[in-house]
Each structure stands twice: as structure tokens, then as C-alpha cells.
Write a protein that holds these residues in place. Structure first.
Motif, PDB file in Angstrom:
ATOM      1  N   GLU A   3       0.995  -1.187  -0.378  1.00  0.00           N
ATOM      2  CA  GLU A   3      -0.027  -0.791  -0.069  1.00  0.00           C
ATOM      3  C   GLU A   3       0.701   1.593  -0.052  1.00  0.00           C
ATOM      4  O   GLU A   3       1.930   1.525   0.780  1.00  0.00           O
ATOM      5  CB  GLU A   3      -1.029   0.126   0.994  1.00  0.00           C
ATOM      6  N   PRO A   5       0.332   5.219   0.406  1.00  0.00           N
ATOM      7  CA  PRO A   5      -0.086   6.293   0.590  1.00  0.00           C
ATOM      8  C   PRO A   5       0.205   7.518  -0.582  1.00  0.00           C
ATOM      9  O   PRO A   5       0.911   7.930  -1.519  1.00  0.00           O
ATOM     10  CB  PRO A   5       0.702   7.035   1.641  1.00  0.00           C
ATOM     11  N   HIS A   6      -1.064   8.245  -0.825  1.00  0.00           N
ATOM     12  CA  HIS A   6      -1.186   9.207  -2.054  1.00  0.00           C
ATOM     13  C   HIS A   6      -0.223  10.034  -1.672  1.00  0.00           C
ATOM     14  O   HIS A   6       0.161  10.784  -2.986  1.00  0.00           O
ATOM     15  CB  HIS A   6      -2.796   9.011  -2.647  1.00  0.00           C
ATOM     16  N   LEU A  44      -8.685   9.134  -1.354  1.00  0.00           N
ATOM     17  CA  LEU A  44      -8.362   8.513  -1.358  1.00  0.00           C
ATOM     18  C   LEU A  44      -7.984   9.439   0.333  1.00  0.00           C
ATOM     19  O   LEU A  44      -7.403   8.632   0.932  1.00  0.00           O
ATOM     20  CB  LEU A  44      -7.145   9.097  -2.215  1.00  0.00           C
ATOM     21  N   GLY A  47      -9.648   7.687   3.188  1.00  0.00           N
ATOM     22  CA  GLY A  47      -9.032   6.653   3.488  1.00  0.00           C
ATOM     23  C   GLY A  47     -10.318   5.032   2.612  1.00  0.00           C
ATOM     24  O   GLY A  47     -10.125   4.422   3.069  1.00  0.00           O
ATOM     25  N   ARG A  50      -8.183   3.405  -1.957  1.00  0.00           N
ATOM     26  CA  ARG A  50      -6.119   2.989  -1.587  1.00  0.00           C
ATOM     27  C   ARG A  50      -5.521   2.727  -1.915  1.00  0.00           C
ATOM     28  O   ARG A  50      -6.081   2.358  -3.910  1.00  0.00           O
ATOM     29  CB  ARG A  50      -6.187   1.886  -0.648  1.00  0.00           C
ATOM     30  N   THR A  52      -2.259   0.541  -4.202  1.00  0.00           N
ATOM     31  CA  THR A  52      -1.350  -0.801  -4.442  1.00  0.00           C
ATOM     32  C   THR A  52      -0.459  -0.629  -5.090  1.00  0.00           C
ATOM     33  O   THR A  52      -1.179  -0.180  -6.777  1.00  0.00           O
ATOM     34  CB  THR A  52      -1.902  -1.560  -4.226  1.00  0.00           C
ATOM     35  N   VAL A  65     -11.648   0.581  -0.842  1.00  0.00           N
ATOM     36  CA  VAL A  65     -11.225  -0.154   0.602  1.00  0.00           C
ATOM     37  C   VAL A  65     -12.090  -1.337  -0.050  1.00  0.00           C
ATOM     38  O   VAL A  65     -11.875  -2.840   0.370  1.00  0.00           O
ATOM     39  CB  VAL A  65     -11.331   0.308   1.743  1.00  0.00           C
TER      40      VAL A  65
END
Length: 72
Positions: A3, A5-6, A44, A47, A50, A52, A65
Motif C-alpha cells: 500500500e 499513501p497518495h 483517497l 480512506g 487506497r 497499491t 476499500v
């Protein structure tokens, strides 16, 4: 899958990934491109979506999600 984070992506990379999501996977249909981008970015940030990275295929993807939880 890893994963990501943006906030770790460059603005250009994030925008390209969002655009790919919109054109290939998104169910967002009744909006301008800028509105669609905004909706994905909010997902994003909130939450509910996400990013990946799959090291085997060397590809990044935006997932909702619920999709990640169900394994689809």
C-alpha cells in the motif's frame, strides 16, 4: 501488494493514476473530468480508496476499500 499513501506520489504520478482509474475502473459517470478527479482524491484522502503497488507486475492501482477487503 504494497500500500502506498497518495501523499508519497508526485502530483503528476497521482494525477495519471487517478485518470487511469476514472477511465478504466470508476463508476463515476455524471461529472466533468475535474469533478471526477476531485471525487477520487477525496476518496483517497478519506480512506475509502487506497493505492497499491504490485511488485510482480510492477503496476500501481487505485482500489476502493471494499474491493480490497473482498479480494477482488
Amino acid at each position: 501488494m504494497i500500500e502506498i499513501p497518495h501523499t508519497e506520489l508526485s502530483q503528476e504520478a497521482l494525477l495519471n493514476l487517478i485518470d487511469e482509474f476514472i477511465t478504466r475502473d470508476s463508476t463515476i459517470t455524471d461529472a466533468t473530468l475535474d469533478q471526477k478527479r476531485s471525487q477520487v482524491l477525496k476518496a483517497l484522502e478519506g480512506g475509502t480508496a487506497r493505492i497499491t503497488f504490485d511488485s510482480e507486475t510492477e503496476t500501481a492501482h487505485i482500489w476502493l476499500v471494499d474491493e480490497l477487503r473482498s479480494g477482488t
